[in-house]
Design a protein around this motif. Structure first.
Motif, PDB file in Angstrom:
ATOM      1  N   VAL A 160       0.986  -1.147  -0.100  1.00  0.00           N
ATOM      2  CA  VAL A 160      -0.004   0.167  -0.056  1.00  0.00           C
ATOM      3  C   VAL A 160       0.903   1.261  -0.101  1.00  0.00           C
ATOM      4  N   ALA A 161       1.945   1.403   0.811  1.00  0.00           N
ATOM      5  CA  ALA A 161       2.772   2.470   0.978  1.00  0.00           C
ATOM      6  C   ALA A 161       3.418   2.936  -0.524  1.00  0.00           C
ATOM      7  N   GLU A 162       3.899   1.784  -1.149  1.00  0.00           N
ATOM      8  CA  GLU A 162       4.582   1.826  -2.489  1.00  0.00           C
ATOM      9  C   GLU A 162       3.512   2.341  -3.351  1.00  0.00           C
ATOM     10  N   ALA A 163       2.331   1.723  -3.482  1.00  0.00           N
ATOM     11  CA  ALA A 163       1.245   2.240  -4.317  1.00  0.00           C
ATOM     12  C   ALA A 163       1.045   3.614  -4.258  1.00  0.00           C
ATOM     13  N   GLU A 164       1.164   3.907  -2.956  1.00  0.00           N
ATOM     14  CA  GLU A 164       0.661   5.405  -2.756  1.00  0.00           C
ATOM     15  C   GLU A 164       1.803   6.254  -2.975  1.00  0.00           C
ATOM     16  N   ARG A 165       3.039   6.008  -3.040  1.00  0.00           N
ATOM     17  CA  ARG A 165       4.043   6.587  -3.612  1.00  0.00           C
ATOM     18  C   ARG A 165       3.955   6.871  -5.001  1.00  0.00           C
ATOM     19  N   LEU A 166       3.815   5.600  -5.726  1.00  0.00           N
ATOM     20  CA  LEU A 166       3.633   5.532  -7.310  1.00  0.00           C
ATOM     21  C   LEU A 166       2.475   6.343  -7.989  1.00  0.00           C
ATOM     22  N   ALA A 167       1.372   6.480  -6.926  1.00  0.00           N
ATOM     23  CA  ALA A 167       0.307   7.341  -7.271  1.00  0.00           C
ATOM     24  C   ALA A 167       0.672   8.624  -7.644  1.00  0.00           C
ATOM     25  N   GLN A 168       1.842   9.292  -7.314  1.00  0.00           N
ATOM     26  CA  GLN A 168       2.351  10.600  -7.424  1.00  0.00           C
ATOM     27  C   GLN A 168       3.283  10.478  -8.689  1.00  0.00           C
ATOM     28  N   SER A 169       3.565   9.587  -9.162  1.00  0.00           N
ATOM     29  CA  SER A 169       4.703   9.328 -10.133  1.00  0.00           C
ATOM     30  C   SER A 169       4.217   9.947 -11.621  1.00  0.00           C
ATOM     31  N   ASP A 170       5.259  10.491 -12.285  1.00  0.00           N
ATOM     32  CA  ASP A 170       4.915  11.012 -13.732  1.00  0.00           C
ATOM     33  C   ASP A 170       5.620  10.018 -14.761  1.00  0.00           C
ATOM     34  N   GLN A 171       6.190   8.803 -14.247  1.00  0.00           N
ATOM     35  CA  GLN A 171       6.723   7.872 -15.020  1.00  0.00           C
ATOM     36  C   GLN A 171       5.527   6.912 -15.233  1.00  0.00           C
ATOM     37  N   TRP A 172       4.994   7.254 -16.518  1.00  0.00           N
ATOM     38  CA  TRP A 172       3.464   6.570 -16.726  1.00  0.00           C
ATOM     39  C   TRP A 172       3.877   5.010 -16.897  1.00  0.00           C
ATOM     40  N   ARG A 173       4.897   4.807 -17.879  1.00  0.00           N
ATOM     41  CA  ARG A 173       5.050   3.403 -18.334  1.00  0.00           C
ATOM     42  C   ARG A 173       5.646   2.678 -17.035  1.00  0.00           C
ATOM     43  N   ALA A 174       6.576   3.106 -16.524  1.00  0.00           N
ATOM     44  CA  ALA A 174       7.483   2.277 -15.395  1.00  0.00           C
ATOM     45  C   ALA A 174       6.390   2.195 -14.058  1.00  0.00           C
ATOM     46  N   ALA A 175       5.732   3.197 -13.893  1.00  0.00           N
ATOM     47  CA  ALA A 175       4.870   3.131 -12.637  1.00  0.00           C
ATOM     48  C   ALA A 175       3.760   2.310 -12.861  1.00  0.00           C
ATOM     49  N   GLY A 176       3.200   2.458 -14.219  1.00  0.00           N
ATOM     50  CA  GLY A 176       1.988   1.605 -14.395  1.00  0.00           C
ATOM     51  C   GLY A 176       2.335   0.208 -14.575  1.00  0.00           C
ATOM     52  N   GLU A 177       3.482  -0.356 -14.483  1.00  0.00           N
ATOM     53  CA  GLU A 177       3.793  -1.653 -14.770  1.00  0.00           C
ATOM     54  C   GLU A 177       4.092  -2.071 -13.585  1.00  0.00           C
ATOM     55  N   ARG A 178       4.697  -1.170 -12.493  1.00  0.00           N
ATOM     56  CA  ARG A 178       4.764  -1.376 -11.300  1.00  0.00           C
ATOM     57  C   ARG A 178       3.532  -1.856 -10.373  1.00  0.00           C
ATOM     58  N   LEU A 179       2.706  -0.808 -10.563  1.00  0.00           N
ATOM     59  CA  LEU A 179       1.673  -0.963 -10.098  1.00  0.00           C
ATOM     60  C   LEU A 179       0.671  -2.377 -10.391  1.00  0.00           C
ATOM     61  N   ARG A 180       0.978  -2.568 -11.571  1.00  0.00           N
ATOM     62  CA  ARG A 180       0.105  -3.999 -12.046  1.00  0.00           C
ATOM     63  C   ARG A 180       1.123  -5.140 -11.245  1.00  0.00           C
ATOM     64  N   ALA A 181       2.442  -5.065 -11.445  1.00  0.00           N
ATOM     65  CA  ALA A 181       3.046  -6.168 -10.273  1.00  0.00           C
ATOM     66  C   ALA A 181       2.821  -6.369  -8.999  1.00  0.00           C
ATOM     67  N   ARG A 213      -4.131   3.143  -6.913  1.00  0.00           N
ATOM     68  CA  ARG A 213      -4.139   2.919  -8.378  1.00  0.00           C
ATOM     69  C   ARG A 213      -5.050   3.717  -9.168  1.00  0.00           C
ATOM     70  N   SER A 214      -6.303   4.064  -8.546  1.00  0.00           N
ATOM     71  CA  SER A 214      -7.356   5.017  -9.184  1.00  0.00           C
ATOM     72  C   SER A 214      -6.651   6.246  -9.458  1.00  0.00           C
ATOM     73  N   ALA A 215      -6.238   6.909  -8.427  1.00  0.00           N
ATOM     74  CA  ALA A 215      -5.516   8.246  -8.455  1.00  0.00           C
ATOM     75  C   ALA A 215      -4.685   8.101  -9.673  1.00  0.00           C
ATOM     76  N   PHE A 216      -3.712   7.147  -9.547  1.00  0.00           N
ATOM     77  CA  PHE A 216      -2.593   7.177 -10.658  1.00  0.00           C
ATOM     78  C   PHE A 216      -3.299   6.950 -11.874  1.00  0.00           C
ATOM     79  N   SER A 217      -4.318   6.175 -12.309  1.00  0.00           N
ATOM     80  CA  SER A 217      -5.046   6.001 -13.525  1.00  0.00           C
ATOM     81  C   SER A 217      -5.655   7.283 -14.006  1.00  0.00           C
TER      82      SER A 217
END
Length: 409
Positions: free
Chosen positions: A129-150, A177-181
């Motif tokens: 959850v903590a990692e997902a919340e950090r990724l939600a603020q990322s602008d690395q769309w491809r890398a962050a999206g792949e990591r969230l799916r993992a 995840r919704s916030a990132f999407s």
């Protein structure tokens, strides 16, 4: 009358068993001799011994649940307490008591193990959850999206917690995840808006270029065309379906003007002939960029060539289509390479491909588990039916994986 170390038969045919609490009536025997009576009830005792031994082995060597183990122990204890056998019943009771203690110890050990596993799962899910919340603020769309799916796959592999805790953590995870999407959709919507703005700007430039195409004010008009070209390049790319059409109209308008100017400046034929020679050299230099293996380097090299091309000036009118066609061929190759690169790195398409692959992989894994379970239960017909279904799902998964590989190629 007959007797043995653990029992006896009196003159009335009543059979007794000796216990620590004294003799207990086993039953009445009228079908034969007293020795036969004792032998019969001693065999019943041996049967109880075998059953107790088998239960001890099950408890010690299998994952028999505590509930089932206690039920089996209670069942055997009832048979022992019923005193329908001749033998050392007290020893059997002691073995059953000892076995019950072992079951209780195992129950407590399993309870403690489940508690440890639950705590480990809780910490693991909190980390996800903590990692997902950090990724939600990322602008690395491809890398962050792949990591969230993992992370979703990792979450699915972890055991469930108590309902309240699991729901709370999943809510945070899903919200991240919704916030990132949402941010990613907004980003690409902004790109679409920029392309739409580029289309409007280029339509205005085309309109002005077409209005200037009939001008005979050669110097200022040519200068304005150069400015329009600079504005065109600064506007960025429009949507792919509009870009080529607008470019053809824009270049067409310039061609009309410069063709007319060329006819007026016929005396410059010698200069244009020299220009043709220079452009042929540039066209040859541009053609050496093909086939394109390094898109970035080829784009930079072509830009340099094109700038020198634009700086040269016009060539004889009859040679222009031929020489420009050579450059256009290279330019089209670059555009096609850019479009191919864009398609290959398109995160939306890749996300759909990965989502489909993930769903198919989960279906295949589930079918394999069901097949194993059916075979373990001896249900061969169901296993064969599931295997046929697995073949179809596996074929779809193989196709999806092949399509997904194209994104990384």
């Amino acid at each position: 009358m007959s007797s043995s170390p653990w029992g006896r038969v009196d003159e009335t045919g009543t059979v007794y068993v000796r216990t620590a609490d004294g003799e207990k009536v086993v039953g009445s025997w009228q079908a034969g001799s007293p020795d036969e009576a004792l032998a019969y009830f001693e065999r019943k005792y041996e049967g109880l011994v075998v059953e107790v031994g088998l239960l001890e082995k099950r408890v010690q060597t299998t994952d028999l649940s505590a509930k089932d183990a206690h039920a089996a122990i209670d069942h055997l204890r009832e048979q022992v307490d019923a005193h329908h056998a001749v033998g050392d019943l007290d020893a059997l009771r002691a073995r059953l008591d000892k076995l019950a203690e072992l079951v209780e110890r195992r129950r407590e050990e399993r309870k403690a193990q489940r508690a440890r596993q639950a705590e480990e799962a809780r910490r693991a899910k909190e980390a996800l959850v903590a990692e997902a919340e950090r990724l939600a603020q990322s602008d690395q769309w491809r890398a962050a999206g792949e990591r969230l799916r993992a992370l979703v796959d990792e979450w699915k592999r972890l055991p469930r917690l108590d309902r309240k805790s699991d729901d709370e953590l999943w809510h945070r995870f899903s919200h991240a995840r919704s916030a990132f999407s949402k941010r990613r959709k907004q980003h690409f919507a902004q790109l679409d808006a920029q392309r739409e703005e580029a289309r409007r700007v280029k339509e205005r430039l085309v309109a002005e270029a077409e209005a200037l195409s009939g001008s005979t004010d050669w110097g200022p008009t040519a200068a304005r065309y150069r400015e329009l070209m600079a504005e065109w390049k600064a506007a960025g790319r429009a949507q792919r379906e509009h870009e080529e059409e607008l470019w053809n109209r824009f270049r067409g308008a310039q061609d009309v003007f410069f063709a007319a100017r060329s006819s007026v400046f016929a005396e410059r034929d010698a200069e244009q002939a020299e220009n043709l020679k220079l452009k042929e050299e540039l066209a040859e230099e541009a053609e050496k960029l093909l086939p394109i293996t390094d898109l970035k380097a080829a784009r930079a090299a072509f830009r340099s060539i094109n700038e020198r091309w634009e700086a040269i000036g016009h060539v004889p009118r009859d040679a222009r289509p031929r020489i420009e066609a050579r450059m256009h061929a290279v330019e089209r190759a670059l555009q096609e390479a850019e479009e191919a690169e864009w398609r290959r790195t398109n995160p939306e398409a890749r996300a759909r491909a990965e989502g489909l692959t993930g769903q198919l992989q989960a279906a295949v894994d589930k079918l394999r588990s069901q097949i194993e379970q059916a075979r373990a239960q001896g249900n061969t017909a169901r296993a064969e039916k599931l295997e046929k279904e697995l073949e179809g799902r596996q074929a779809l998964l193989d196709q999806a994986l092949k399509a997904l590989q194209e994104f990384g190629s």
